[in-house]
Design an enzyme around this catalytic site. Structure first.
Site, PDB file in Angstrom:
ATOM      1  N   LYS A 155       0.860  -1.189   0.000  1.00 53.95           N
ATOM      2  CA  LYS A 155       0.000   0.000   0.000  1.00 53.95           C
ATOM      3  C   LYS A 155       0.892   1.233   0.000  1.00 53.95           C
ATOM      4  CE  LYS A 155      -3.621   2.486   2.403  1.00 53.95           C
ATOM      5  NZ  LYS A 155      -4.635   2.467   3.455  1.00 53.95           N
ATOM      6  N   ARG A 165     -10.626  10.032   1.516  1.00 57.79           N
ATOM      7  CA  ARG A 165     -10.466  10.776   2.776  1.00 57.79           C
ATOM      8  C   ARG A 165     -11.510  11.872   2.880  1.00 57.79           C
ATOM      9  NH1 ARG A 165      -3.815  11.108   2.843  1.00 57.79           N
ATOM     10  NH2 ARG A 165      -3.483   8.855   2.759  1.00 57.79           N
ATOM     11  N   LYS A 185       1.098  10.023   5.411  1.00 55.42           N
ATOM     12  CA  LYS A 185       1.218   8.690   5.996  1.00 55.42           C
ATOM     13  C   LYS A 185       2.513   8.007   5.533  1.00 55.42           C
ATOM     14  CE  LYS A 185      -3.816   8.175   6.408  1.00 55.42           C
ATOM     15  NZ  LYS A 185      -4.980   7.268   6.258  1.00 55.42           N
ATOM     16  N   GLU A 201       7.502  -6.735   1.927  1.00 56.79           N
ATOM     17  CA  GLU A 201       6.186  -6.727   2.586  1.00 56.79           C
ATOM     18  C   GLU A 201       5.415  -8.010   2.261  1.00 56.79           C
ATOM     19  OE1 GLU A 201       4.983  -4.642   4.740  1.00 56.79           O
ATOM     20  OE2 GLU A 201       6.162  -2.812   4.534  1.00 56.79           O
ATOM     21  N   LYS A 216      -2.096  -1.573  -3.891  1.00 53.24           N
ATOM     22  CA  LYS A 216      -2.962  -0.393  -3.866  1.00 53.24           C
ATOM     23  C   LYS A 216      -2.129   0.865  -3.972  1.00 53.24           C
ATOM     24  CE  LYS A 216      -6.085   1.884  -0.707  1.00 53.24           C
ATOM     25  NZ  LYS A 216      -6.547   1.993   0.649  1.00 53.24           N
ATOM     26  N   SER A 242     -10.189   5.384  -4.944  1.00 49.62           N
ATOM     27  CA  SER A 242     -11.115   6.502  -5.120  1.00 49.62           C
ATOM     28  C   SER A 242     -10.622   7.519  -6.143  1.00 49.62           C
ATOM     29  CB  SER A 242     -11.364   7.185  -3.781  1.00 49.62           C
ATOM     30  OG  SER A 242     -10.151   7.656  -3.206  1.00 49.62           O
ATOM     31  N   TYR A 281     -14.970   0.839  -7.059  1.00 48.34           N
ATOM     32  CA  TYR A 281     -16.244   1.536  -6.854  1.00 48.34           C
ATOM     33  C   TYR A 281     -17.158   1.348  -8.069  1.00 48.34           C
ATOM     34  CZ  TYR A 281     -13.560   3.417  -3.034  1.00 48.34           C
ATOM     35  OH  TYR A 281     -12.792   3.512  -1.902  1.00 48.34           O
TER      36      TYR A 281
HETATM   37  C1  PBG Z   1      -7.069   3.789   5.284  1.00 51.22           C
HETATM   38  C2  PBG Z   1      -7.633   3.482   3.944  1.00 51.22           C
HETATM   39  C3  PBG Z   1      -7.515   4.344   2.864  1.00 51.22           C
HETATM   40  C4  PBG Z   1      -8.174   3.733   1.808  1.00 51.22           C
HETATM   41  C5  PBG Z   1      -8.669   2.506   2.246  1.00 51.22           C
HETATM   42  N1  PBG Z   1      -8.320   2.365   3.583  1.00 51.22           N
HETATM   43  C6  PBG Z   1      -6.943   5.691   2.758  1.00 51.22           C
HETATM   44  C7  PBG Z   1      -5.657   6.010   3.344  1.00 51.22           C
HETATM   45  O1  PBG Z   1      -4.763   5.169   3.488  1.00 51.22           O
HETATM   46  O2  PBG Z   1      -5.510   7.180   3.704  1.00 51.22           O
HETATM   47  C8  PBG Z   1      -8.267   4.366   0.457  1.00 51.22           C
HETATM   48  C9  PBG Z   1      -9.253   3.835  -0.491  1.00 51.22           C
HETATM   49  C10 PBG Z   1      -9.498   4.661  -1.681  1.00 51.22           C
HETATM   50  O3  PBG Z   1      -8.860   5.704  -1.930  1.00 51.22           O
HETATM   51  O4  PBG Z   1     -10.394   4.266  -2.438  1.00 51.22           O
HETATM   52  N2  PBG Z   1      -6.936   2.794   6.178  1.00 51.22           N
END
Ligand code: PBG
Length: 298
Positions: A155, A165, A185, A201, A216, A242, A281
Site C-alpha cells: 500500500k 479521505r 502517511k 512486505e 494499492k 477513489s 467503486y
Molecule cells: C485507510 C484506507 C484508505 C483507503 C482505504 N483504507 C486511505 C488512506 O490510506 O488514507 C483508500 C481507499 C481509496 O482511496 O479508495 N486505512
C-alpha cells in the site's frame, strides 16, 4: 449522502441504503463487499476505541448484511483512521511518532470484534509492521480460525486516496496544544518510488499468515501487481482506488472519455497484470455492463 469528489458514489444510510446497494450488487452477480464507516466526530479519539465497539456502525452493518444475505462475502477494513481524531491509521504520540506495537494491539481487538459480528475476511489497511501475524493469532485465539485475512501488502503513500479521505473526513489533521501530527502517511505507507519494498512486505505478510495480498492503488502500480503475482502463489487483489474512480468519472462527465470502454479497459488491465480480485467503486456498474455484453457475471 453523495460524495462530491466521487460522483455516483454515496455514503449509505445504515439499513435501507446499505441493503439497497447490496441488493443491486447481488442482482448483477457481485457477491463480495467491503465496509468503510464514516464515524461521527464526537466518537473519534486519539486511540480510536470506537473501532471495536460491538455496537459500532461496522459491527451493526455486518450483522445486518449477514442476516439478510447469509452467503454474502463480507470484508472489513482494519485500521484506526476512520476513528482516530488525528486522522492516522495508527496511534500518534505527541512528538509525531506513530506507535506501531500499541496500534497493533488495537487492530487485533478491532479484527476480533468484526469477526464476532460475522465478517468473513478482515483486511488490514494500516501498514503497521507485524500486524498480520498478530491479527491471525488474535483471531485464532478468539475462536475464528476460519476468518480470512486480506492484507493491504503493498500500500503506497498515494495522492489517489484523496476522495476517500473526503468521504470519511479521515485525512491527517494538524495537532493542537503543541502536538506534532505528520501531514502524510509516508512513515508507514510505501514510497511510490520503491518497488523492492513490496517484495519484502509480501514475504512478511505471507509468512505471517495472510490469505490474500493486495496492491494499492491499482493502475499506477501495475508493475507491482505483476511482481507479486510472479513471486507468490497467494491470490493477489488490486484496489482501484477513489482517485482512479474520480479521474474516470470527471473525464466521462465532460465527454472526454467513453466511460464504459475506459472503465472496462482499466479493469481488464488490472486482471492482465495479475490481479485475481479487484476492489472497485465501479463493481456493480461494471458487472451490469458485462452482463449486457453477454459475459454472464450473474
Ligand atoms: C485507510 C484506507 C484508505 C483507503 C482505504 N483504507 C486511505 C488512506 O490510506 O488514507 C483508500 C481507499 C481509496 O482511496 O479508495 N486505512
Amino acid at each position: 449522502m453523495p460524495i462530491p469528489s466521487m460522483p455516483g458514489v454515496s455514503r449509505l444510510a445504515w439499513r435501507t441504503g446499505l441493503l439497497a446497494a447490496v441488493d443491486a450488487a447481488r442482482a448483477q452477480g457481485v457477491n463480495s463487499v467491503v465496509l468503510f464507516p464514516k464515524t461521527p466526530e464526537a466518537l473519534k479519539t486519539r486511540t480510536g476505541e470506537e473501532a471495536f465497539n460491538p455496537d459500532g456502525l461496522v459491527q451493526r452493518a455486518i450483522r445486518l448484511l449477514k442476516a439478510a444475505h447469509p452467503d454474502l462475502e463480507v470484508y472489513t477494513d482494519v485500521a484506526l483512521d476512520p476513528y482516530n481524531s488525528d486522522g492516522h491509521d495508527g496511534i500518534v504520540r505527541d512528538d509525531g511518532v506513530i506507535l506501531n506495537d500499541e496500534t497493533v494491539e488495537f487492530l487485533c481487538r478491532q479484527a476480533v470484534s468484526q469477526a464476532e459480528a460475522g465478517a468473513d475476511c478482515v483486511s488490514p489497511s494500516d501498514m503497521m509492521d507485524g500486524r498480520v501475524g498478530a491479527i491471525r493469532g488474535a483471531l485464532d485465539a478468539a475462536g475464528f480460525p476460519h476468518v480470512g485475512i486480506m492484507s493491504y501488502t503493498a500500500k503506497y503513500a498515494s495522492a489517489f486516496y484523496g476522495p476517500f479521505r473526503d468521504a470519511l473526513a479521515s485525512a491527517p489533521r494538524a495537532g493542537g496544544g503543541g502536538r506534532v501530527i505528520p501531514p502524510t502517511k509516508a512513515t508507514y505507507q510505501q514510497d511510490p518510488a520503491n518497488w523492492r519494498e513490496s517484495l519484502r512486505e509480501a514475504a512478511a505478510d505471507e509468512a505471517e499468515g495472510a490469505d490474500v495480498l493486495m496492491v494499492k492503488p491499482g493502475l499506477p502500480y501495475l508493475d507491482v501487481i505483476r511482481l507479486l503475482r510472479d513471486s507468490t502463489a497467494l491470490p493477489i487483489a488490486a484496489y482501484h482506488v477513489s482517485g482512479e474512480y474520480a479521474m474516470l468519472k470527471a473525464a466521462a462527465e465532460r465527454g472526454w472519455l467513453d466511460e464504459r470502454a475506459a472503465v472496462l479497459e482499466s479493469l481488464l488491465c488490472l486482471k492482465r497484470a495479475g490481479a485475481d480480485i479487484i476492489l472497485t467503486y465501479y463493481a456493480t456498474q461494471a458487472a451490469t455492463w458485462l452482463n449486457e455484453d453477454g459475459f454472464g457475471v450473474r
